[in-house]
Design an enzyme around this catalytic site. Structure first.
Site, mmCIF file in Angstrom:
data_model
loop_
_atom_site.group_PDB
_atom_site.id
_atom_site.type_symbol
_atom_site.label_atom_id
_atom_site.label_comp_id
_atom_site.label_asym_id
_atom_site.label_seq_id
_atom_site.Cartn_x
_atom_site.Cartn_y
_atom_site.Cartn_z
ATOM 1 N N HIS A 67 0.823 -1.206 0.000
ATOM 2 C CA HIS A 67 0.000 0.000 0.000
ATOM 3 C C HIS A 67 0.859 1.259 0.000
ATOM 4 O O HIS A 67 0.508 2.247 -0.653
ATOM 5 C CB HIS A 67 -0.912 -0.016 1.234
ATOM 6 C CG HIS A 67 -1.916 1.087 1.269
ATOM 7 N ND1 HIS A 67 -3.059 1.077 0.504
ATOM 8 C CD2 HIS A 67 -1.947 2.242 1.982
ATOM 9 C CE1 HIS A 67 -3.754 2.174 0.749
ATOM 10 N NE2 HIS A 67 -3.100 2.902 1.637
ATOM 11 N N HIS A 117 -10.144 2.615 -0.824
ATOM 12 C CA HIS A 117 -10.323 2.184 0.564
ATOM 13 C C HIS A 117 -11.140 0.895 0.544
ATOM 14 O O HIS A 117 -12.187 0.775 1.169
ATOM 15 C CB HIS A 117 -11.013 3.276 1.388
ATOM 16 C CG HIS A 117 -10.273 3.580 2.658
ATOM 17 N ND1 HIS A 117 -10.887 3.768 3.861
ATOM 18 C CD2 HIS A 117 -8.946 3.708 2.907
ATOM 19 C CE1 HIS A 117 -9.990 4.014 4.797
ATOM 20 N NE2 HIS A 117 -8.810 3.994 4.240
#
Length: 781
Positions: A67, A117
């Site tokens: 990420h 998300h």
């Protein structure tokens, strides 16, 4: 239960790596909830020439996660074009900046950021989606911009699956609750539903900001910043969001559901609203007085991730005192303070002479401590010349690492197996036969009711799309959302988001190209000039060669389309591991956002029909391919190639549309996409219907000869344009070398009429289109 904050060790105690077996290390990784691989841990110990402390282990876990570090994808992303005359700030910082235009001697930029998300929204839908909006807003805010709009491309599972429905409802409510509370209009988005998203929803978010080109604030320590203060602003640090970056870089496992919930942050949009207004005041002060500063969002990696990147990007180091960080409770573990991803926090780097005023603006003038318990602005560290990162806690050094090693991350050369889609011209498994207009209308009814075509009003009506009074074209009335962000100026900004998972399942590269084309086409349809792109690349497990091959192919497609159409990328995100433990992955899902600039809002147009008697032309030739189309899904047959791409023809089409807008010929324009041309015509009539007018359409009797199914239901076949002067428009298209066909005429009748006298009442078609999601908020049985 895993000791996910290192409570079993002193914060400066070593996470022992050297001299231990893989089995022993693996046991400790599981015990402490750390996602680093054994090889990565050994590399860290080698680089530090010692065992890392427990805090350092957690910090590297976040910073070296997929990420944060893009360890599998970064070298592929370098192939994307990122420069051009419209680029003010490329993708080196938290957000990109694109040139909107000039007004009263100032050049204005549109700041744009694009994130995902996904995992948090699957695990805790409301909070996950809300904090996604919160994070993307901070990315734009920290560039010194006023936040002016948000958007939300969404991918959900089947609504007849109770849990997938719960996820979808929670996500929509979370986006609405946060965006509405901070008073930022939601102007664009799209939604697809598919069984392959049952266990892995995709929640992508986009935010726009407005800034003058000479007033950008950068996400790095400014020159000569040695001795500057590091000031943390916002919510008191708590346990929420601990390990969020690592959690977002793993395959979801139902067995870890409860632990994963702790990695999801808790939103506070009301506090964010105050922080935004206070930050605007700080912007005004530092600009008026020429104070050199840096400002950055606390996202993945928390305090350590943010402050390390702030210092490293300015070629400095940092010393941070974790026990000076405001916390929601006493004795919060050092690792939680260091990398917890508590929401609503940002960090400033400022000269000490300015620090008291900065603190006073947040703490006294805007009263952060009275808005949320423990919220404030507080000095937590210092910028130093030595490019090292040191964190202290209770007079102990718990982290002491070279910044280039810490923030440089690692790189993986993953195995790649590219599975090519069917070659152009590959026919579907069975032909689509339409013998009459009545056959076409019967099929149209099924297509209008399809989950990927039907009205999204029950979803987007939850979002405030007109708050602040700058929205010129809200969702549902145009191919792109349009805002007029500068008071007194005719300059307008258009935003569109696109990406078709049905296409991704067949051919990732072609799907990526088509997403870029559609996003550019959509902003062009409202009269805007496409000035820049962002991408959010949602794929499965990169350790699977086929999944990662799809990613690599998609990036090739994104690069090709952007270069061919001369529109650069300025921001983006990669979201991998969108797969469940059983191995079910989301379809390859490259999702594109496109920003368009409009010189004069008075020239823009929605896609609603305007005037009876006007004629409609189709720019772009009909195609006979049905791979990935809605009609193929409705009829239940697989196979077939995706629409072919002729960039010369597309440039001619876009050039014609821009010239037609410049000449004042265009009254409405709508791209042909999901469902095909008949759906596009129906949607143009429905948009008029939504505005309490009734205008129908009569198809030309001499529509282009050939396959009616292709004319009516093939996708990605160009743009429909309503004009008053058909001859002038056709001549303009000819000069640009664009294919053009006369489609029919806008009427005052309340019907959609086909070529052979068959017709359907608009009210009936509108009901068919409106009904499928009307019960979106009902509880599934």
């Amino acid at each position: 239960m895993a000791d996910t904050a290192g409570l079993g060790l002193a914060p400066d105690a070593p996470f022992v790596v050297r001299g231990r077996t893989d089995e022993a290390i693996r046991a400790d990784l599981k015990r402490f909830g750390i996602a680093l691989s054994i090889a990565e841990l050994r590399r860290i110990a080698e680089g530090l020439q010692r065992d890392p402390t427990i805090v350092e282990a957690y910090a590297f876990d976040a910073q070296w996660s997929e990420h944060c570090s893009y360890k599998s994808s970064r070298h592929y992303l370098r192939n994307l074009p990122t420069t051009g005359p419209t680029v003010i700030q490329g993708p080196a910082e938290d957000a990109g900046v694109l040139r909107l235009g000039e007004f009263e001697g100032e050049t204005y930029g549109i700041v744009i950021a694009h994130e995902s998300h996904n995992h948090p929204s699957q695990v805790v839908p409301f909070e996950g989606a809300a904090t996604g909006i919160g994070g993307i807003v901070r990315d734009v805010l920290c560039m010194g911009a006023r936040v002016i709009a948000v958007a939300d491309p969404l991918r959900f599972g089947r609504l007849d699956d109770p849990h997938a429905r719960y996820v979808a409802q929670g996500v929509v409510d979370g986006i609405a609750a946060y965006g509405n509370a901070i008073g930022v209009p939601n102007i664009a988005g799209d939604v697809y539903f598919d069984a392959d998203f049952d266990d892995n929803c995709l929640v992508n978010v986009v935010a726009l900001g407005l800034v003058k080109a000479n007033e950008i604030i950068h996400s790095c320590a400014p020159p000569n910043a040695e001795g500057y203060d590091i000031v943390l602003v916002g919510k008191a640090t708590d346990r929420s969001g601990f390990g969020g970056a690592a959690f977002s870089s793993l395959v979801l496992d139902e067995a870890d559901a409860e632990q994963n919930k702790g990695a999801v942050q808790v939103p506070d949009p009301f506090l964010k609203n105050v922080i935004m207004r206070a930050s605007y005041k700080v912007f005004d002060v530092v600009r008026a007085e020429g104070i050199p500063v840096g400002y950055k969002d606390l996202g993945a990696g928390g305090i350590v991730g943010c402050t390390a990147e702030l210092a490293a990007s300015g070629n400095f180091g940092a010393i941070v005192d974790l026990d000076r960080c405001p916390t929601s409770q006493d004795d919060l573990p050092a690792a939680v303070i260091a990398i917890g991803e508590t929401q609503e926090r940002l960090a400033w780097i400022v000269p000490p002479s300015f620090t008291p005023r900065l603190l006073a603006i947040y703490n006294d003038e805007f009263s952060l401590p009275l808005v949320s318990r423990g919220a404030c602005a507080a000095i937590i560290g210092t910028v130093v010349a030595k490019q090292n990162y040191t964190a202290r806690y209770n007079d102990r050094t718990v982290m002491d690492v070279p910044l280039d090693f810490f923030t440089g991350g690692i790189r993986y050369d993953r195995a790649v197996e590219i599975v090519a889609g069917p070659p152009d011209g590959t026919p579907p498994a069975q032909p689509i036969a339409i013998a009459s207009g009545n056959d076409a209308l019967a099929l149209l009814a099924q297509v209008l009711a399809h989950r990927d075509v039907c009205s999204r009003r029950p979803i987007f009506e939850r979002f405030d799309s007109v708050v602040r009074g700058t929205t010129a074209m809200p969702a549902g009335f145009a191919d792109a959302g349009v805002i007029v962000p500068i008071d007194g100026s005719p300059l307008a900004c258009a935003l569109a988001v696109d990406g078709n998972p049905r296409y991704g399942r067949i051919d990732a590269k072609r799907a990526a190209e088509l997403a870029v084309i559609e996003a550019i086409r959509n902003v062009s349809c409202v009269g805007a000039n496409a000035v820049g792109l962002t991408d959010c690349l949602n794929f499965g497990n990169p350790e699977n060669a086929v999944h990662f091959g799809a990613f690599a192919a998609a990036v090739d497609g994104l690069a090709l389309a952007a270069r061919e159409l001369a529109v650069p990328y300025v921001s983006g995100n990669v979201s991998l591991y969108n797969e469940n433990k059983s191995g079910t992955s989301v379809p390859p899902s490259p999702i594109i956002a496109c920003v368009g600039a409009i010189d004069d809002i008075a020239t823009a147009a929605t896609h609603a029909f305007k005037v009876p008697g006007h004629v409609v032309y189709r720019l772009g030739a009909a195609q006979t391919t049905f791979g990935g189309s809605v009609v193929a899904d409705v009829l239940g047959f697989p196979g077939g190639a995706l629409p072919a791409i002729d960039y010369t023809a597309i440039r001619a089409e876009l050039g014609t549309l821009a010239a037609a807008y410049a000449a004042g010929l265009v009254f409405a324009a709508h791209d042909i996409s999901d469902g095909g041309m008949l759906v596009a015509l129906a949607e143009m009539a429905f948009a008029t219907y939504d505005a309490d007018r009734v205008l129908g359409f009569a198809l030309a009797t001499d529509l282009t000869p050939g396959d009616l199914a292709a004319s009516f239901f093939a996708e990605a076949a160009g743009t429909l344009v309503e004009v008053a002067d058909g001859a002038a428009f056709a001549a303009l298209a000819a000069r640009h070398g664009a294919a053009v066909d006369f489609v029919g005429t806008v009427t005052e009748r309340s019907t959609l009429e086909l070529h052979d006298g068959a017709s359907v009442e608009l009210a009936e078609a509108y009901e068919t289109w409106s009904a499928p999601l009307r019960d979106f908020y009902e509880v599934a049985s």
